[in-house]
Write a protein that holds these residues in place. Sequence first.
Motif, PDB file in Angstrom:
ATOM      1  N   ALA A 152       0.825  -1.211   0.000  1.00  0.00           N
ATOM      2  CA  ALA A 152       0.000   0.000   0.000  1.00  0.00           C
ATOM      3  C   ALA A 152       0.858   1.259   0.000  1.00  0.00           C
ATOM      4  CB  ALA A 152      -0.923  -0.007   1.218  1.00  0.00           C
ATOM      5  N   GLY A 153       1.906   1.260   0.807  1.00  0.00           N
ATOM      6  CA  GLY A 153       2.786   2.429   0.867  1.00  0.00           C
ATOM      7  C   GLY A 153       3.451   2.707  -0.468  1.00  0.00           C
ATOM      8  N   ALA A 154       3.976   1.641  -1.114  1.00  0.00           N
ATOM      9  CA  ALA A 154       4.643   1.806  -2.413  1.00  0.00           C
ATOM     10  C   ALA A 154       3.658   2.269  -3.477  1.00  0.00           C
ATOM     11  CB  ALA A 154       5.284   0.483  -2.831  1.00  0.00           C
ATOM     12  N   LEU A 155       2.444   1.730  -3.432  1.00  0.00           N
ATOM     13  CA  LEU A 155       1.432   2.050  -4.430  1.00  0.00           C
ATOM     14  C   LEU A 155       1.022   3.517  -4.373  1.00  0.00           C
ATOM     15  CD1 LEU A 155      -0.517   0.783  -6.542  1.00  0.00           C
ATOM     16  CD2 LEU A 155      -2.130   0.470  -4.671  1.00  0.00           C
ATOM     17  N   VAL A 156       0.768   4.007  -3.185  1.00  0.00           N
ATOM     18  CA  VAL A 156       0.297   5.384  -3.054  1.00  0.00           C
ATOM     19  C   VAL A 156       1.405   6.385  -3.367  1.00  0.00           C
ATOM     20  CG1 VAL A 156      -0.610   7.075  -1.418  1.00  0.00           C
ATOM     21  CG2 VAL A 156      -1.575   4.783  -1.494  1.00  0.00           C
ATOM     22  N   ALA A 157       2.656   6.038  -3.051  1.00  0.00           N
ATOM     23  CA  ALA A 157       3.767   6.919  -3.427  1.00  0.00           C
ATOM     24  C   ALA A 157       3.835   7.077  -4.941  1.00  0.00           C
ATOM     25  CB  ALA A 157       5.078   6.363  -2.891  1.00  0.00           C
ATOM     26  N   LEU A 158       3.605   5.977  -5.670  1.00  0.00           N
ATOM     27  CA  LEU A 158       3.574   6.050  -7.134  1.00  0.00           C
ATOM     28  C   LEU A 158       2.389   6.875  -7.617  1.00  0.00           C
ATOM     29  CD1 LEU A 158       4.384   5.034 -10.030  1.00  0.00           C
ATOM     30  CD2 LEU A 158       2.790   3.160  -9.627  1.00  0.00           C
ATOM     31  N   LEU A 159       1.227   6.609  -7.061  1.00  0.00           N
ATOM     32  CA  LEU A 159       0.012   7.274  -7.502  1.00  0.00           C
ATOM     33  C   LEU A 159       0.060   8.787  -7.334  1.00  0.00           C
ATOM     34  CD1 LEU A 159      -2.904   5.019  -6.295  1.00  0.00           C
ATOM     35  CD2 LEU A 159      -2.437   5.779  -8.601  1.00  0.00           C
ATOM     36  N   GLY A 333      13.304  -2.509 -16.567  1.00  0.00           N
ATOM     37  CA  GLY A 333      13.759  -2.739 -15.197  1.00  0.00           C
ATOM     38  C   GLY A 333      14.257  -1.491 -14.505  1.00  0.00           C
ATOM     39  N   GLU A 334      14.967  -0.632 -15.229  1.00  0.00           N
ATOM     40  CA  GLU A 334      15.517   0.579 -14.609  1.00  0.00           C
ATOM     41  C   GLU A 334      14.417   1.500 -14.111  1.00  0.00           C
ATOM     42  OE1 GLU A 334      18.385   2.729 -16.834  1.00  0.00           O
ATOM     43  OE2 GLU A 334      19.670   0.985 -17.182  1.00  0.00           O
ATOM     44  N   ALA A 335      13.381   1.700 -14.939  1.00  0.00           N
ATOM     45  CA  ALA A 335      12.276   2.582 -14.547  1.00  0.00           C
ATOM     46  C   ALA A 335      11.515   2.016 -13.354  1.00  0.00           C
ATOM     47  CB  ALA A 335      11.324   2.784 -15.724  1.00  0.00           C
ATOM     48  N   ILE A 336      11.392   0.681 -13.305  1.00  0.00           N
ATOM     49  CA  ILE A 336      10.669   0.046 -12.200  1.00  0.00           C
ATOM     50  C   ILE A 336      11.442   0.220 -10.896  1.00  0.00           C
ATOM     51  CG2 ILE A 336       9.888  -2.174 -11.262  1.00  0.00           C
ATOM     52  CD1 ILE A 336       9.371  -3.019 -14.215  1.00  0.00           C
ATOM     53  N   THR A 337      12.725  -0.096 -10.903  1.00  0.00           N
ATOM     54  CA  THR A 337      13.513   0.004  -9.673  1.00  0.00           C
ATOM     55  C   THR A 337      13.743   1.453  -9.251  1.00  0.00           C
ATOM     56  OG1 THR A 337      15.527  -0.207 -11.004  1.00  0.00           O
ATOM     57  CG2 THR A 337      14.688  -2.200  -9.950  1.00  0.00           C
ATOM     58  N   ALA A 338      13.698   2.391 -10.212  1.00  0.00           N
ATOM     59  CA  ALA A 338      13.836   3.805  -9.849  1.00  0.00           C
ATOM     60  C   ALA A 338      12.650   4.264  -9.007  1.00  0.00           C
ATOM     61  CB  ALA A 338      13.952   4.669 -11.106  1.00  0.00           C
ATOM     62  N   GLN A 339      11.466   3.678  -9.285  1.00  0.00           N
ATOM     63  CA  GLN A 339      10.275   4.037  -8.506  1.00  0.00           C
ATOM     64  C   GLN A 339      10.206   3.262  -7.193  1.00  0.00           C
ATOM     65  OE1 GLN A 339       7.894   6.379  -8.981  1.00  0.00           O
ATOM     66  NE2 GLN A 339       7.041   5.755  -7.013  1.00  0.00           N
ATOM     67  N   ASP A 340      10.533   1.964  -7.265  1.00  0.00           N
ATOM     68  CA  ASP A 340      10.479   1.116  -6.073  1.00  0.00           C
ATOM     69  C   ASP A 340      11.525   0.010  -6.230  1.00  0.00           C
ATOM     70  OD1 ASP A 340       8.565   0.345  -3.586  1.00  0.00           O
ATOM     71  OD2 ASP A 340       9.229  -1.476  -4.607  1.00  0.00           O
ATOM     72  N   LYS A 341      12.519  -0.011  -5.355  1.00  0.00           N
ATOM     73  CA  LYS A 341      13.648  -0.937  -5.505  1.00  0.00           C
ATOM     74  C   LYS A 341      13.217  -2.391  -5.516  1.00  0.00           C
ATOM     75  CE  LYS A 341      17.147   2.108  -3.483  1.00  0.00           C
ATOM     76  NZ  LYS A 341      18.087   2.316  -2.353  1.00  0.00           N
ATOM     77  N   GLY A 343      10.455  -3.532  -6.718  1.00  0.00           N
ATOM     78  CA  GLY A 343       9.620  -3.833  -7.886  1.00  0.00           C
ATOM     79  C   GLY A 343       8.137  -3.889  -7.615  1.00  0.00           C
ATOM     80  N   ASN A 344       7.689  -3.410  -6.459  1.00  0.00           N
ATOM     81  CA  ASN A 344       6.277  -3.548  -6.093  1.00  0.00           C
ATOM     82  C   ASN A 344       5.331  -2.692  -6.940  1.00  0.00           C
ATOM     83  OD1 ASN A 344       6.783  -5.369  -3.956  1.00  0.00           O
ATOM     84  ND2 ASN A 344       7.335  -3.690  -2.598  1.00  0.00           N
ATOM     85  N   THR A 345       5.868  -1.742  -7.713  1.00  0.00           N
ATOM     86  CA  THR A 345       4.991  -0.868  -8.513  1.00  0.00           C
ATOM     87  C   THR A 345       5.021  -1.224  -9.994  1.00  0.00           C
ATOM     88  OG1 THR A 345       6.800   0.738  -8.710  1.00  0.00           O
ATOM     89  CG2 THR A 345       5.226   1.070  -6.909  1.00  0.00           C
ATOM     90  N   ALA A 346       5.558  -2.393 -10.359  1.00  0.00           N
ATOM     91  CA  ALA A 346       5.668  -2.766 -11.774  1.00  0.00           C
ATOM     92  C   ALA A 346       4.298  -2.804 -12.460  1.00  0.00           C
ATOM     93  CB  ALA A 346       6.364  -4.122 -11.905  1.00  0.00           C
ATOM     94  N   ALA A 347       3.296  -3.417 -11.829  1.00  0.00           N
ATOM     95  CA  ALA A 347       1.970  -3.542 -12.457  1.00  0.00           C
ATOM     96  C   ALA A 347       1.308  -2.178 -12.670  1.00  0.00           C
ATOM     97  CB  ALA A 347       1.077  -4.461 -11.621  1.00  0.00           C
ATOM     98  N   PRO A 348       1.271  -1.280 -11.664  1.00  0.00           N
ATOM     99  CA  PRO A 348       0.703   0.040 -11.927  1.00  0.00           C
ATOM    100  C   PRO A 348       1.481   0.832 -12.981  1.00  0.00           C
ATOM    101  CG  PRO A 348       0.817  -0.381  -9.566  1.00  0.00           C
ATOM    102  CD  PRO A 348       1.560  -1.473 -10.232  1.00  0.00           C
ATOM    103  N   GLN A 349       2.802   0.712 -12.992  1.00  0.00           N
ATOM    104  CA  GLN A 349       3.588   1.394 -14.014  1.00  0.00           C
ATOM    105  C   GLN A 349       3.275   0.841 -15.400  1.00  0.00           C
ATOM    106  OE1 GLN A 349       7.338   1.045 -11.434  1.00  0.00           O
ATOM    107  NE2 GLN A 349       7.876   2.703 -12.820  1.00  0.00           N
ATOM    108  N   LEU A 350       3.043  -0.462 -15.501  1.00  0.00           N
ATOM    109  CA  LEU A 350       2.628  -1.064 -16.767  1.00  0.00           C
ATOM    110  C   LEU A 350       1.273  -0.510 -17.195  1.00  0.00           C
ATOM    111  CD1 LEU A 350       2.831  -3.166 -19.057  1.00  0.00           C
ATOM    112  CD2 LEU A 350       1.803  -4.836 -17.487  1.00  0.00           C
ATOM    113  N   LEU A 368      -5.780   5.048 -16.600  1.00  0.00           N
ATOM    114  CA  LEU A 368      -5.662   3.600 -16.413  1.00  0.00           C
ATOM    115  C   LEU A 368      -4.829   3.270 -15.179  1.00  0.00           C
ATOM    116  CD1 LEU A 368      -6.446   0.862 -17.497  1.00  0.00           C
ATOM    117  CD2 LEU A 368      -4.386   0.868 -18.923  1.00  0.00           C
ATOM    118  N   LEU A 369      -3.792   4.070 -14.955  1.00  0.00           N
ATOM    119  CA  LEU A 369      -2.999   3.881 -13.737  1.00  0.00           C
ATOM    120  C   LEU A 369      -3.865   4.023 -12.502  1.00  0.00           C
ATOM    121  CD1 LEU A 369      -0.349   3.757 -12.035  1.00  0.00           C
ATOM    122  CD2 LEU A 369      -0.208   6.224 -12.320  1.00  0.00           C
TER     123      LEU A 369
END
Length: 558
Positions: A152-159, A333-341, A343-350, A368-369
Amino acid sequence: MNHLLLAADAHSTTRTFTISLFVVFVLITLAITVWASRQTRSAADFYAGGRSFSGFQNGMAIGGDYMSAASFLGIAGIIALSGYDGFLYSIGFLVAWLVALLLVAELMRNSGKYTMADVLAFRLRQRPVRTAAAVSTITVSIFYLLAQMVGAGALVALLLGIKPGQTFLGMSPDTAKIATIIFVGVLMIVYVVVGGMKGTTYVQIVKAFLLMCGALLMTLLVLAAFKFNLSSLLGEAATKSGKGAAFLEPGLRYGKDVAGDATQTFYNKMDLLSLGIALVLGTAGLPHILIRFYTVPSAKAARKSVLWAIGLIGAFYLMTLALGFGAAALVGGEAITAQDKAGNTAAPQLAQALGERYLGGSTGGSILLAVIAAVAFATILAVVAGLTLASSSSLAHDFYANVLKRGQTSERQEVQVARVSAFVIGAISIVLAIFAQSLNVAFLVALAFAVAASGNLPAILYSLFWKRFTTAGATAAIYGGLISAVVLVFFSPVVSGSPTAMFPHSDWQWFPLSNPGLISIPIGFLCGWLGTLLSREPADAAKYAEMEVRSLTGAGAH
């Protein structure tokens, strides 16, 4: 490609839309919870939803309970970063259901009433067994709760588009994540305290429907991006991962061969084996899954619910292939780990990348995000409610009512204690989740599976199938497996001694494996066997015979 990285770069209107979606979902689920609270009049209603759910409804709820943040966020992230090795989680979680179906589902439903301990205490002494079961249930649930809250924490930081150096409502990125974890914790407490099992079940059904629709939409869009050619998808994923052909082969994350270090290579192989054993055996010992079998009116409905759950879960885990490899190919992979090391935000980033591709640029991507992230948030809320209900029910029904009060308590008092317990367990989970933010959520869930398989599963299987099993054996199995699993995790690279550990700047680790299952699960079974053999307590043959008849036929079941 920073425009694929953060939702907030679109427009402030996107952030408003995102927050509005969250508010709408939270209001809908709260309305369901309040409605359910008006239907909750007895302990059976609070703990088991009045045993009124059909096989299909319970199957959907089991799917909603099981397809957690680890499934949607964690597995997609691990596949996106580790390729073939990440898919091992999907296989393990799915195969685990066969163990649950064949060994425990119907038998548990026929033998118990509200909690796992009802089965264990049927032919054994109540107080020691229920105490051990309550301790184990709370421990497993807290491990699992950590994963959901970290997600939840990783998701909301991305959002909210919060990146280093930025603030949101005056909060830094880390503070915003902590605030999110606290918010999720408070909501889960409200769901359980107000709605009980009925409210929690309906929230899980709604969530399962939304998650399947969201995952199906993303899967179709990913396949469309590569003209439904899986070879093209996998090839592009391998190229964008920066790891080449190794991305599609075993050994990138687990079971690595370390040149010149035979000892470390051996440990890596054993860690893979340990993970597999924990995933396959863990489901049959998870308290929040076991209590779902008590919400149906018959053994036939229990079987149907598991079959529906297997269908839903199987389809979903096949779709995680497209989500994970799609994220690797379209986000990188670089964009995913830059947001969350982790990888927990890969699906929302997709989801954002697909929205930009098919729904009209950055605005479509942001929409869509927001939709997919709201689904993920729904996933988290539904699962944490189920976990909190399982642990608070065990504390109230097993420990308070049957150990402290020796069965001399009213249903109303018992339910009140369950509600207070939800507050306590929620508070503990919030505090621990704040320290676990650097860990991948699928990995955290694998630890919960290992703890469940080490303590709960041996006691359940011995109780159902071993005529000579005694109280001493049950408590030895639960405490032996539980303590060994927790101790090994505490002294493993998960907690200290590595850059991704819970305490990365400390080092007290001596256990070389990240998952304790390979050692702790056999210890649990061994302790149960030894405890029984060394006990002078005679086995109650008549009680075992009664339990065998009840578990196999459903005669006399509640």
